[in-house]
Design an enzyme around this catalytic site. Structure first.
Site, PDB file in Angstrom:
ATOM      1  CG  HIS A 167       5.219 -17.719   1.252  1.00  0.00           C
ATOM      2  ND1 HIS A 167       4.609 -17.921   0.044  1.00  0.00           N
ATOM      3  CD2 HIS A 167       6.215 -16.836   1.021  1.00  0.00           C
ATOM      4  CE1 HIS A 167       5.228 -17.192  -0.892  1.00  0.00           C
ATOM      5  NE2 HIS A 167       6.206 -16.522  -0.318  1.00  0.00           N
ATOM      6  CB  THR A 168       3.187 -18.065   8.182  1.00  0.00           C
ATOM      7  OG1 THR A 168       3.612 -16.697   8.272  1.00  0.00           O
ATOM      8  CG2 THR A 168       4.394 -18.961   8.349  1.00  0.00           C
ATOM      9  CB  ALA A 187      11.711  -2.951  -3.167  1.00  0.00           C
ATOM     10  CG  LEU A 223      10.431  -2.966   0.640  1.00  0.00           C
ATOM     11  CD1 LEU A 223      11.304  -1.718   0.675  1.00  0.00           C
ATOM     12  CD2 LEU A 223      10.750  -3.865   1.832  1.00  0.00           C
ATOM     13  CB  SER A 224       3.663  -4.147   1.073  1.00  0.00           C
ATOM     14  OG  SER A 224       3.655  -5.501   1.266  1.00  0.00           O
ATOM     15  CB  SER A 225       4.693  -0.382  -3.654  1.00  0.00           C
ATOM     16  OG  SER A 225       4.679  -1.412  -4.610  1.00  0.00           O
ATOM     17  CD  GLU A 258      -2.156  -7.187  -3.527  1.00  0.00           C
ATOM     18  OE1 GLU A 258      -2.241  -6.083  -2.951  1.00  0.00           O
ATOM     19  OE2 GLU A 258      -1.207  -7.518  -4.245  1.00  0.00           O
ATOM     20  CG  ASP A 274       1.865  -7.713   2.083  1.00  0.00           C
ATOM     21  OD1 ASP A 274       2.584  -8.252   2.944  1.00  0.00           O
ATOM     22  OD2 ASP A 274       1.889  -8.030   0.886  1.00  0.00           O
TER      23      ASP A 274
END
Ligand code: GLA
Length: 486
Positions: free
Chosen positions: A130-131, A220, A222-224, A262, A274
């Site tokens: 979150h940085t 998950a 993991l940035s799908s 996004e 990501d």
């Protein structure tokens, strides 16, 4: 190890108590050797396979094979440690299989041949949560698990998007791509087309046909979604001859375009970590990204010679960033900035933190700010530890980071906490949740020789709590997005 009791000596009892402090690694209660020498062939298949056999269902979930998934909805099944020994050139085989699959699908459904196939990785973040939207530092790696896209330009301005296993695509005119439309996984690639069209490349934009398939587990953490965006972005840059894949500056532009897809079309208020990890990483390295100016450094991250492995524990607890708590954390940071009269929390140095906290009116904002400032500092320390090969120190930083996310930023959940605690109980050098939180995955820095015990131990800890059986993968720093065929 057959039962939790058999594997829990006295060390374990201390772990939860010391979670807020630093954990000094102690001998593994699971009996793993602390000094692993040479490659551990017993677990080689896990590393190389990316546990594909157990992932087949999740892949279908993302691309819609079988029941379509909503945000956060997960397929239920699987036990840990499943899979078969695979040959050493499995990565190559996997790549060829994926390419064949998307090309065949493309031919079948679009009755033509794609102009190329592109791939893009998921990511796992080692430090700096979150940085990114606070202009801080992050330290992700690209995963070997990837999304593949077979793409062809069209002569008109229609977009047809398909995923392996899905019914034939609905054609969308480019002008219909807008915030909230389309829905489902299509919003990510469609959003990237929209981003090119709306950020300076309108003249080059054409309609496209595209078929996707993915190894990146959905939901998950993991940035799908970034992997889909990344594959689409590199494909469009190459097909429209924009040259943006050639150097890091161009790739930074692609990452920004993917992030606006996004943020604006998928309406998820995320930062840019990501997409940068997907498009700007280097194999065998972590990406040290300064989100204030988007500058990067590549920090070597190869665990093969160390006897260690990075275990990713997918808790299968659901999360979604387009709504809810993620946005609330962002608002908290903005509120703190407004009170402090600064533009971003990055402006606060770790040395000034105590004084700054006194100027905030409530404990919630104090905790949020403390997490962001200390977490960016931990990214610096983590990079230093990695450059010095000090993985014990890195493990300690993982533990500190998890405590900060759990207690100050409040983005953990019971499953993530159990994953971290169970990893530490079983002798991990460190463990932390990774990604946006509220579900998703944790990572643990573990001795390669104790991988099996570790997975069993965590699995039984989940079982004891009545949680869904977690999934695992062993992560290595993979390559960035690019063209893989034609
Ligand atoms: C999600 C977002 C990222 C980042 C992480 C938390 O993955 O997409 O931008 O904020 O959460 O570090």
């Amino acid at each position: 190890m057959t039962s939790r009791g058999a594997c829990v000596p006295h060390f374990v009892r201390g772990v939860t108590e010391v979670m807020l402090r630093r954990v000094t690694p102690a001998p593994s209660p699971c009996g793993a050797k602390r000094l692993a020498g040479g490659p551990d062939t017993q677990f080689r298949w896990i590393v190389e396979s990316g546990f594909l056999p157990s992932r087949a269902g999740a892949l279908r979930g993302m691309t819609g094979q079988g029941k379509p998934q909503k945000d956060g909805e997960r397929e239920h099944k699987r036990s840990p440690c499943v899979g078969l020994p695979l040959s050493l050139d499995h990565d190559q085989e996997k790549l060829v299989t994926a390419i064949n699959q998307v090309v065949e699908h493309f031919r079948t459904h679009f009755s033509s041949t794609p102009e190329g196939v592109w791939e893009a990785p998921g990511r796992v973040n080692l430090m700096g949560e979150h940085t990114d939207y606070n202009h801080g530092l992050v330290l992700p790696i690209a995963l070997p698990q990837r999304t593949y896209a077979a793409v062809r330009r069209r002569d008109d301005s229609l977009v047809r998007l398909m995923s392996v296993g899905m019914p034939p695509a609905q054609a969308i005119p480019i002008t219909d791509i807008a915030p909230g439309s389309p829905k489902g996984w299509e919003r990510y690639p469609a959003g990237v087309i929209w981003a090119f069209a709306n950020h300076g490349y309108a003249d080059q934009v054409t309609g496209i046909d595209a078929v996707f398939t993915s190894e990146v587990p959905v939901g998950a953490g993991l940035s799908s979604s970034a992997a889909i965006e990344g594959a689409m972005a590199v494909a469009l840059s190459d097909l429209w001859d924009l040259g943006l894949t050639k150097d890091d500056q161009g790739r930074a532009t692609l990452a920004n375009l993917a992030q606006s897809a996004e943020n604006i079309i998928a309406q998820a208020p995320t930062g840019g970590m990501d997409q940068a990890a997907c498009l700007r990483s280097r194999e065998g390295h972590a990406l040290y990204l300064d989100c204030a100016d988007q500058s990067i450094r590549h920090i070597p991250f190869r665990l093969d010679d160390t006897g260690l492995a990075l275990l990713v524990i997918d808790t299968r607890a659901t999360h979604a960033h387009s709504t809810g708590e993620y946005g609330h954390r962002r608002s908290d940071c903005q509120e703190a900035c407004a009170i402090l009269g600064i533009d971003t929390l990055r402006e606060i140095s770790v040395d000034d933190l105590d004084g700054v906290l006194k100027r905030l009116p409530n404990d919630r904002l104090r905790r949020r700010v403390r997490h962001i400032v200390s977490e960016t500092h931990r990214v610096r320390l983590s990079a230093q530890a990695m450059e010095a090969g000090d993985f014990v120190e890195l493990g300690k930083l993982f533990v500190d980071s998890h405590a900060s996310m759990r207690d100050d930023y409040e983005i953990s959940c019971p499953e993530l906490d159990v994953a971290v605690i169970a990893s530490l109980e079983c002798g991990a050098l460190g463990a932390r949740m990774t990604g946006g939180g509220f579900g998703g995955s944790a990572i643990a820095l573990v001795y390669r020789q104790s991988l099996r015990e570790m997975m069993e131990w965590i699995g039984s800890a989940f079982d004891q709590k009545g949680f869904a059986t977690p999934d695992f993968l062993v992560a290595e720093a993979g390559r960035k997005a690019g063209r893989v065929a034609y």
